[in-house]
Design a protein around this motif. Structure first.
Motif, PDB file in Angstrom:
ATOM      1  N   TYR A  65       0.843  -1.196   0.000  1.00 18.31           N
ATOM      2  CA  TYR A  65       0.000   0.000   0.000  1.00 18.31           C
ATOM      3  C   TYR A  65       0.874   1.240   0.000  1.00 18.31           C
ATOM      4  O   TYR A  65       2.057   1.204   0.341  1.00 18.31           O
ATOM      5  N   ASP A  66       0.283   2.354  -0.365  1.00 19.49           N
ATOM      6  CA  ASP A  66       0.920   3.666  -0.209  1.00 19.49           C
ATOM      7  C   ASP A  66      -0.157   4.715  -0.417  1.00 19.49           C
ATOM      8  O   ASP A  66      -1.245   4.422  -0.926  1.00 19.49           O
ATOM      9  N   CYS A  67       0.139   5.940  -0.014  1.00 19.04           N
ATOM     10  CA  CYS A  67      -0.845   7.016  -0.053  1.00 19.04           C
ATOM     11  C   CYS A  67      -0.274   8.212  -0.815  1.00 19.04           C
ATOM     12  O   CYS A  67       0.819   8.690  -0.489  1.00 19.04           O
ATOM     13  N   CYS A  77       2.642  15.543   0.911  1.00 21.88           N
ATOM     14  CA  CYS A  77       2.829  15.896  -0.494  1.00 21.88           C
ATOM     15  C   CYS A  77       1.938  17.096  -0.813  1.00 21.88           C
ATOM     16  O   CYS A  77       0.728  17.060  -0.529  1.00 21.88           O
ATOM     17  N   PRO A  78       2.482  18.150  -1.373  1.00 20.93           N
ATOM     18  CA  PRO A  78       1.655  19.314  -1.713  1.00 20.93           C
ATOM     19  C   PRO A  78       0.491  18.916  -2.619  1.00 20.93           C
ATOM     20  O   PRO A  78       0.612  18.024  -3.450  1.00 20.93           O
ATOM     21  N   ARG A  79      -0.625  19.585  -2.440  1.00 23.00           N
ATOM     22  CA  ARG A  79      -1.840  19.214  -3.169  1.00 23.00           C
ATOM     23  C   ARG A  79      -1.639  19.216  -4.675  1.00 23.00           C
ATOM     24  O   ARG A  79      -2.126  18.327  -5.378  1.00 23.00           O
ATOM     25  N   ASP A  80      -0.911  20.187  -5.195  1.00 22.29           N
ATOM     26  CA  ASP A  80      -0.750  20.271  -6.645  1.00 22.29           C
ATOM     27  C   ASP A  80       0.222  19.225  -7.192  1.00 22.29           C
ATOM     28  O   ASP A  80       0.422  19.139  -8.405  1.00 22.29           O
ATOM     29  N   GLN A  81       0.811  18.408  -6.303  1.00 17.79           N
ATOM     30  CA  GLN A  81       1.728  17.359  -6.749  1.00 17.79           C
ATOM     31  C   GLN A  81       1.184  15.955  -6.479  1.00 17.79           C
ATOM     32  O   GLN A  81       1.816  14.956  -6.802  1.00 17.79           O
ATOM     33  N   GLN A  82      -0.009  15.862  -5.899  1.00 24.81           N
ATOM     34  CA  GLN A  82      -0.516  14.553  -5.475  1.00 24.81           C
ATOM     35  C   GLN A  82      -0.930  13.667  -6.646  1.00 24.81           C
ATOM     36  O   GLN A  82      -0.821  12.439  -6.556  1.00 24.81           O
ATOM     37  N   TRP A  83      -1.401  14.246  -7.750  1.00 29.27           N
ATOM     38  CA  TRP A  83      -1.708  13.406  -8.926  1.00 29.27           C
ATOM     39  C   TRP A  83      -0.433  12.758  -9.450  1.00 29.27           C
ATOM     40  O   TRP A  83      -0.401  11.559  -9.724  1.00 29.27           O
ATOM     41  N   ASP A  84       0.640  13.549  -9.572  1.00 26.76           N
ATOM     42  CA  ASP A  84       1.912  12.995 -10.043  1.00 26.76           C
ATOM     43  C   ASP A  84       2.424  11.918  -9.097  1.00 26.76           C
ATOM     44  O   ASP A  84       2.972  10.900  -9.532  1.00 26.76           O
ATOM     45  N   ARG A  85       2.232  12.149  -7.798  1.00 28.12           N
ATOM     46  CA  ARG A  85       2.646  11.142  -6.810  1.00 28.12           C
ATOM     47  C   ARG A  85       1.843   9.856  -6.982  1.00 28.12           C
ATOM     48  O   ARG A  85       2.395   8.750  -6.935  1.00 28.12           O
TER      49      ARG A  85
END
Length: 257
Positions: A65-67, A77-85
């Motif tokens: 798992y991971d988030c 993780c900054p909100r604007d980077q969470q899709w990339d993460r």
């Protein structure tokens, strides 16, 4: 061009699990072969405890798992980077020989990340939750959002892994008849097409009878719609029956190993 003689039916590779919170979607996902859970909801504690207490998840069980809300070092993780993460984590799971099933838990939160990516792609500035909210989606954003979701789901389907997506549902009243009808809790037209992207579309149903300490909980998986669920796209390519106990997923897991 391939001949019909070359076609070999296989066990299902894509699952859409639908149900309200607490219906057991993640509990089912964890019982699929060697899953990786993209934990968008940060809601694994309950399902894992339930499966461990019932001895269905042991120390030998292989799952990961991971988030996307956190970086690899555990920092937010900054909100604007969470899709990339999220895409980075999914790519790692698709490349791992230890993972058989990729799980998105849940679609509602994953869509919020897709919204962020849509704003970035179309040059819109995100709100900061303190002074401003995110701008309203216009026609241009809805088109980009639909494209992002379709490309992502079909990329995962072509990865060679099984794909399992957990989705919530909402109840709406039909204007003409006044009847209550279940729909996927997805914004825009995607709620009418998403089910068609999956081989197995299951509705998780929970019925509680009696009172403590003699209370009984019956958890079932439904694969054929009634009038209330006709818009969910329920089906079973594996012909598992119209309704069966949620524990039967163990049988499916054993067959797929």
């Amino acid at each position: 061009m391939k001949s019909s003689t070359d076609f070999l039916p296989r066990l299902p590779q894509s699952f859409l699990l639908i149900g309200p919170p607490g219906s057991g979607k993640t509990t089912v996902s964890l019982q699929l072969p060697k899953p990786f859970i993209l934990d968008c909801d940060q809601n694994l504690n309950g399902p894992v405890k339930f499966l461990r207490d019932s001895k269905k998840l042991t120390s030998d069980s292989k799952w990961f798992y991971d988030c996307p809300a956190f970086n690899a070092d555990g920092t937010p993780c900054p909100r604007d980077q969470q899709w990339d993460r999220a895409i980075t984590l999914l790519t790692e799971a698709c490349s791992s020989a230890d993972v058989d099933t990729v799980v998105i838990s849940s679609l509602t939160s994953f869509i919020e990340l897709a919204f962020i990516q849509t704003y970035k792609m179309t040059g819109k500035k995100l709100g900061d939750y303190k002074k401003t909210i995110d701008p309203k989606f216009e026609f241009e954003q809805w088109g980009a959002f639909g494209s992002i979701m379709r490309q992502t789901i079909f990329w995962l389907k072509s990865s060679g892994k099984r794909l399992c997506v957990e989705a919530h549902m909402t109840v709406d009243k039909e204007e003409l008849s006044g009847a209550l009808t279940n729909f996927l809790a997805i914004p825009g037209n995607l709620k009418h097409t998403l089910s068609g992207w999956f081989e197995e579309v299951w509705l998780l149903d929970v019925t509680v009878t009696g009172v403590p300490p003699n209370q009984k909980v019956d958890r079932r998986i439904i694969t054929a719609p009634d009038n209330k669920s006709k818009h969910l796209g329920l089906k079973s390519a594996a012909q598992l029956g119209t309704s069966f106990p949620a524990d039967m997923v163990n049988v499916l897991q054993a067959l797929q190993k």
